[in-house]
Design an enzyme around this catalytic site. Sequence first.
Site, mmCIF file in Angstrom:
data_model
loop_
_atom_site.group_PDB
_atom_site.id
_atom_site.type_symbol
_atom_site.label_atom_id
_atom_site.label_comp_id
_atom_site.label_asym_id
_atom_site.label_seq_id
_atom_site.Cartn_x
_atom_site.Cartn_y
_atom_site.Cartn_z
ATOM 1 N N HIS A 68 -3.833 2.085 -6.145
ATOM 2 C CA HIS A 68 -3.097 1.440 -5.419
ATOM 3 C C HIS A 68 -3.123 0.161 -5.922
ATOM 4 C CE1 HIS A 68 -0.891 4.086 -2.449
ATOM 5 N NE2 HIS A 68 -1.063 4.955 -3.002
ATOM 6 N N GLU A 70 -4.457 -2.967 -3.828
ATOM 7 C CA GLU A 70 -5.069 -3.201 -3.048
ATOM 8 C C GLU A 70 -6.395 -2.734 -3.262
ATOM 9 O OE1 GLU A 70 -2.625 -1.793 -2.538
ATOM 10 O OE2 GLU A 70 -1.586 -1.824 -0.580
ATOM 11 N N CYS A 96 -1.044 1.370 2.881
ATOM 12 C CA CYS A 96 -0.502 2.716 3.198
ATOM 13 C C CYS A 96 -2.447 2.750 3.661
ATOM 14 C CB CYS A 96 -0.561 3.347 2.409
ATOM 15 S SG CYS A 96 -1.923 3.495 1.096
ATOM 16 N N CYS A 99 -5.627 2.457 1.952
ATOM 17 C CA CYS A 99 -5.970 1.472 1.331
ATOM 18 C C CYS A 99 -5.968 0.057 2.857
ATOM 19 C CB CYS A 99 -5.215 0.452 0.754
ATOM 20 S SG CYS A 99 -4.459 1.162 -0.680
HETATM 21 ZN ZN LIG Z 1 -2.117 2.110 -0.563
#
Ligand SMILES: [Zn+2]
Length: 143
Positions: A68, A70, A96, A99
Amino acid sequence: MDDKQQKLDIRYLRMAKIWAENSYCKRRQVGALVVKDQMIISDGYNGTPSGFDNVCEENNVTLPYVLHAEANAITKLARSSNNSDGATLYVTDAPCIECSKLIIQAGIKRVVYARNYRLDDGIRLLKQANIEVEYKNIEDNVS
Ligand SMILES: [Zn+2]
């Protein structure tokens, strides 16, 4: 919050959105910036790890090893001489839960995001860790 910070937040979020255009993922393009002492110290977008093909999906399902935005921004700092302690994370989409764990451990103190996600467990975790979390709509904010 003062007006100046408000304007900066919107601009950084717009930059994160532009940065997301680098993502070769098709289902969702996410961009993130880490800002500390008014400097962008890291950036990321969702994608595969270094050395892997630039393909995120198989049969329209996201591959399990896609990082992801992040996670990419935070791990990029792990290879630099800077660090995210006390920094602000600007990200196009609500983080999410995976993260959010990284954000907490990376010492990030503030998260500003522009788009809500179906699940809000990540946002709830961040708040539980006393991280300042702010949603800002960048589509309606013309300044
Ligand atoms: Zn994430």
